[in-house]
Structures are given as C-alpha cells and as structure tokens.
Write a protein that holds these residues in place. Structure first.
Motif: not given
Length: 243
Positions: A234-235, A240-241, A191-195, A215-216
C-alpha cells in the motif's frame, strides 16, 4: 506428519515467504527469491504451498520495486501449480456457489496472470483461468468490503478485471469497510482493504478519505509478515517509498 503439524509447517513457510517478499520490496533480498525459498526449505512441498498461498503478492517486488524477475522464480511458480493444481473448472460466483473456492480461483488467476506478464508469455489462462463475477452488492458495504479484503492480492498494478471495476465503483464502501475494521481492531482486514484504496489512489480515483494516515497507522500495529507486506505494498502504491 499429523494434520495439525502439517498446517503449522505450511503456515510458517507462507509467513517466511511473505517476509522474503517484504525484504525484496525493500531492496534487501537477492535474486530468485521464490526459487531460493523452495531450495532452502526443510520441507520443499510446504515451500511450494507457500507460493500458492502468498500468490500474486510474491510478485510485488518485481512490480513495485527494482527486483529483477529470475527464470528460476518462474519455474518455482509453475511447479507450485503442478504440485497444488487449481480446480479444473472455475467455480460459480456467490451466491450461486460457495465463496471460498471462487475467491481462491480469483487469487490463482492473479498469480497466473502476473507470471504470464513477467515471463512475456501469451495469455493468462494457462495455469489458472479467470473466474466470472465480482463482489457487486456494495450497498451492503460491511459484507462487501470484507469480501474485497479477501481478494486483496488482486490489488496490484498490471492486473485488471471485474473485481477492479467493482473497487472503482465503490470507493466509499471501501473507506467505510477500512474504517470499521480499524475501529474493531481487525488490522489485517483493514490493511487489505486499504490496499484497494491505495491502488485507486494510484489510478487517480477520487477517494472519500486520505489513505496515507490510515496505512501509516496500520503499519505500526504489527501482525506479522503478512500484514507488513500488505502495508508495504500500500505504501508503494501511495508513493510513500521510492521504487
């Protein structure tokens, strides 16, 4: 208080602050979330330590949502630096020096830089100067992506520097690192990398994979307030939000 007890209290306070930031990002929390975290704490020192641990991510509601930065929050951040001051001089980047103090210095700089931006003060080195160097050997993408995950609080808009340049130069290494972490079920690291991938996407950088399904997928795996906050940031970066 025993060292183990102290660490437990500090970790619990950091988790609570991450949850407060997550609520504020979702529009649930009220104003002055950082100051209230300290004022309502049974152990104010642990609450100040939590501000230093959560760091720049505590500013996410002000950068990515409609939360209004309160002067009391600025005072709380400044107090956290006074009680837990950073190193007087910036440490050498690895391999010249150890990695951990250098990572902490970068995270401190991110907090100080965003505080300066949100308060309209000049310069970003008052509380914590900017370190030198960045993770650059992305050919060793496994080690490099883990190091970038440790620097994920820098993956926010309004920040820029050599670490961000390193991310822009190696989206494939980030994608490989995130995928590897997912396959290893290391969801916090993933999750940290996906950021970083989400930030690059927001900047219009072409990516080797679509970060949205990733991320989902990650936000469904729990992992506590910290992972949830990383996923929510990330979202937001991915649109996405709604802000």
């Amino acid at each position: 208080m025993s060292p183990d007890r102290s660490q437990t209290v500090y970790a619990a306070s950091a988790a609570d602050l991450a949850l407060r930031a997550l609520d504020a990002l979702r529009g649930v929390e009220g104003t002055a979330l950082l100051a209230e975290h300290v004022e309502r704490a049974d152990d104010p020192k642990a609450a100040l330590a939590a501000i230093r641990v959560v760091g720049a991510d505590a500013f996410a509601p002000y950068l990515l949502a409609e939360a209004v930065f309160h002067p009391d929050d600025a005072a709380a951040v400044s107090q956290s630096f006074a009680v837990f001051p950073p190193a007087v001089s910036t440490p050498d980047p690895p391999p010249s020096g150890p990695a951990e103090p250098w990572i902490v210095a970068w995270r401190d700089w991110a907090t100080a830089a965003l505080l300066a931006r949100l308060t309209g003060t000049q310069g970003d080195g008052t509380l914590a100067p900017r370190p030198e160097g960045a993770p650059t050997d992305h050919t060793d993408w496994q080690r490099w992506s883990v190091r970038m995950s440790q620097l994920s609080p820098l993956a926010l808009p309004a920040l820029d520097g050599p670490v961000h340049a390193a991310a822009r130069a190696a989206p494939l290494a980030l994608a490989r690192g995130a995928t590897r972490a997912v396959l290893r079920r290391d969801f916090p690291t993933a999750t940290r990398i996906v950021r970083w991938l989400a930030l690059l996407h927001a900047e219009g950088v072409r990516l080797p994979l679509d970060p949205v399904p990733l991320v989902e997928h990650l936000r469904l795996h729990g992992g506590g307030p910290r992972l949830a906050l990383d996923a929510a940031i990330a979202r937001r970066l991915l649109g996405l939000e709604a802000p």
